[in-house]
Every structure is written in C-alpha cells, then in structure tokens.
Design an enzyme around this catalytic site. Structure first.
Site, PDB file in Angstrom:
ATOM      1  N   HIS A   1      73.015 -36.392 -23.510  1.00 19.48           N
ATOM      2  CA  HIS A   1      72.294 -35.919 -24.702  1.00 19.48           C
ATOM      3  C   HIS A   1      72.379 -36.933 -25.850  1.00 19.48           C
ATOM      4  O   HIS A   1      72.489 -36.551 -27.022  1.00 19.48           O
ATOM      5  CB  HIS A   1      72.846 -34.577 -25.173  1.00 19.48           C
ATOM      6  CG  HIS A   1      72.581 -33.432 -24.233  1.00 19.48           C
ATOM      7  ND1 HIS A   1      71.422 -33.307 -23.503  1.00 19.48           N
ATOM      8  CD2 HIS A   1      73.342 -32.353 -23.916  1.00 19.48           C
ATOM      9  CE1 HIS A   1      71.469 -32.199 -22.769  1.00 19.48           C
ATOM     10  NE2 HIS A   1      72.626 -31.615 -22.985  1.00 19.48           N
TER      11      HIS A   1
ATOM     12  N   LEU B   1      66.528 -37.467 -16.972  1.00 22.17           N
ATOM     13  CA  LEU B   1      66.067 -36.959 -18.257  1.00 22.17           C
ATOM     14  C   LEU B   1      66.549 -35.522 -18.362  1.00 22.17           C
ATOM     15  O   LEU B   1      66.573 -34.791 -17.361  1.00 22.17           O
ATOM     16  CB  LEU B   1      64.540 -36.990 -18.356  1.00 22.17           C
ATOM     17  CG  LEU B   1      63.868 -38.365 -18.497  1.00 22.17           C
ATOM     18  CD1 LEU B   1      62.347 -38.214 -18.464  1.00 22.17           C
ATOM     19  CD2 LEU B   1      64.304 -39.063 -19.767  1.00 22.17           C
ATOM     20  N   ASP B   2      66.923 -35.100 -19.561  1.00 19.61           N
ATOM     21  CA  ASP B   2      67.378 -33.730 -19.756  1.00 19.61           C
ATOM     22  C   ASP B   2      66.284 -32.750 -19.346  1.00 19.61           C
ATOM     23  O   ASP B   2      65.095 -33.091 -19.347  1.00 19.61           O
ATOM     24  CB  ASP B   2      67.749 -33.486 -21.222  1.00 19.61           C
ATOM     25  CG  ASP B   2      68.941 -34.319 -21.661  1.00 19.61           C
ATOM     26  OD1 ASP B   2      69.745 -34.700 -20.784  1.00 19.61           O
ATOM     27  OD2 ASP B   2      69.059 -34.587 -22.868  1.00 19.61           O
ATOM     28  N   LYS B   3      66.683 -31.540 -19.042  1.00 21.30           N
ATOM     29  CA  LYS B   3      65.746 -30.521 -18.578  1.00 21.30           C
ATOM     30  C   LYS B   3      64.589 -30.325 -19.552  1.00 21.30           C
ATOM     31  O   LYS B   3      63.424 -30.197 -19.139  1.00 21.30           O
ATOM     32  CB  LYS B   3      66.487 -29.192 -18.364  1.00 21.30           C
ATOM     33  CG  LYS B   3      65.609 -28.058 -17.856  1.00 21.30           C
ATOM     34  CD  LYS B   3      66.412 -26.778 -17.693  1.00 21.30           C
ATOM     35  CE  LYS B   3      65.514 -25.626 -17.252  1.00 21.30           C
ATOM     36  NZ  LYS B   3      66.264 -24.350 -17.138  1.00 21.30           N
TER      37      LYS B   3
END
Length: 235
Positions: free
Chosen positions: A182, A101-103
C-alpha cells in the site's frame, strides 16, 4: 519433446485426450500421421497439425492486462476473481502476475509464465519506475512534491525518492521505484491526505494501452519490450 506433452502444453487437451486424438489419426508431424504418443518432436522446427490446423509452439507468453478494480493479483483464490481468471485462452499455461496491484487499484499489470521476465522487472535492484494516476480526498500541496522527493519514512524505513506531478488540486501522477505494501496510499497518509482512486498507467516507458477496457488484455509487442528496457523476449 514427446508429442503428447507438446500438445497438452499448447492447450489441445489433457494427455489422455491428446492420446485419443493420436489414436484416431488426427495428429500429423510434417504431414505424416503420428501413430504413437511417445513420438519425439522438435517443437521449434517440426510442423505439427491437429485436424489439419498448425499448432504453433508458444512456451512463454507476455501479456498487458488492464486490471479492473475488485480483482486480486493472484494466480488462484477461492473467494475472489483473480487476474489469471480473466485470461481464459492461456489457461493451459502457468501464468502469474508480474508484481501486484491492490484489489481496489486498476491499471497496467503484466502477466507471463516466464520467471526471467518477472525477475528482470521486479528485482528491487533494477529500480524499474512505475507511474500511477492518483485522486485524493483533500487538495494536494506543493510541499508534498519535495517531501516525496526526499523520501518518506514508513515503518520499513526511508523510501526511495518519488516523483509527484500535480495535475490539479485533487489529481496527480506519482512515480515510484519500489513496491511496498500500500505504498502510495501510505505515502499520502504521511502528508495528511487520502487516496480515493489509484490507477497504474506506466511501467518504465511502457504505457497502458488506452484501447484496453478494464479486464481487456493483449500480447506485448516488440516495441513494448523496448519500452520496458528489454531488447526482445530472450532476456
């Protein structure tokens, strides 16, 4: 398996620390004191105790983590807190995140040390659906539902169809079966909108446990495996 290897893998200590425990007579195999670190054991059938406490064999673990924002999906990093840093009690195992998962994205993330489990869920050919709760800067348009359903074109090519369920003008549930960089943010950019909050709430039919606060985690249950489309841990 050698007793010293078994105990070190189960987090009792380093090989040196384990050998010291054995020398002091603190380790037992089937209620018999072990006198050598070279003794071979069967971790599945032998009862191993340290200080009279049974050490259960758990070579693989499967964890549901509520990933917080500002934590990265990596095993180690010199500058940022990683998802593995949050799971101290299994530090002796070589844990890694299943996917990422993105930051700045929070929500459901699975953690394991089982490569087969990871492959089963992350293999692109499996098309495992993942559902996200999305908040946007601008109102979500009804026409976006059809745009995403047909497949948005990004630089990687045409994406697989995605399902968009509009909850209100600024919130929606988005289900995708890919994991491009993303991806959801870029999909909304393609329809002139911007994602301001993103949370993964479901993988396959496994929902994020609502009792888990960000940073909280628990081991998967048999019903969780079924929700993932897996009958049990022996994949």
């Amino acid at each position: 398996m050698r007793i010293d290897k078994f105990l070190s893998q189960m987090g009792i200590g380093t090989r040196t620390e384990v050998k010291a425990l054995i020398k002091k007579g603190f380790v037992q195999q089937n209620d018999q004191v072990i006198k050598s670190a070279k003794i071979k054991i069967n971790p599945h059938t032998d009862v191993i105790k340290v200080h009279d406490e049974v050490i259960h064999y758990e070579p693989y673990v499967y964890i549901m983590l509520h990933k917080p924002q500002n934590v990265i999906s990596a095993t180690e990093d010199d500058d940022h807190v990683t998802v593995i840093d949050l799971i101290k009690e299994y530090a002796h195992l070589d844990l890694f995140p299943v996917g990422r998962l993105d930051k700045d994205t929070e929500g459901l993330l699975l953690i394991t040390n089982d490569g087969q489990f990871n492959h089963k869920l992350m293999n692109p050919n499996q098309h495992v659906p993942k559902t996200y709760f999305v908040k946007t800067k601008y109102p979500i348009q009804q026409k976006d539902v059809e745009v995403f359903k047909k497949g948005v074109t990004l630089k990687e090519g045409v994406l697989k169809p995605a399902t968009l369920e509009i909850l209100n003008p600024f919130e929606a549930l988005m289900t995708i079966s890919e994991g491009k960089f993303h991806q959801i943010k870029r999909m909304f950019h393609s329809v002139d909108n911007e994602v301001i909050y993103l949370k993964r709430v479901k993988i396959a039919n496994l929902f994020l446990d609502e009792s888990l606060e960000p940073g909280g985690y628990r081991k998967l249950t048999l019903s969780d495996f079924e929700a993932l489309g897996l009958k049990d841990k022996s994949i």
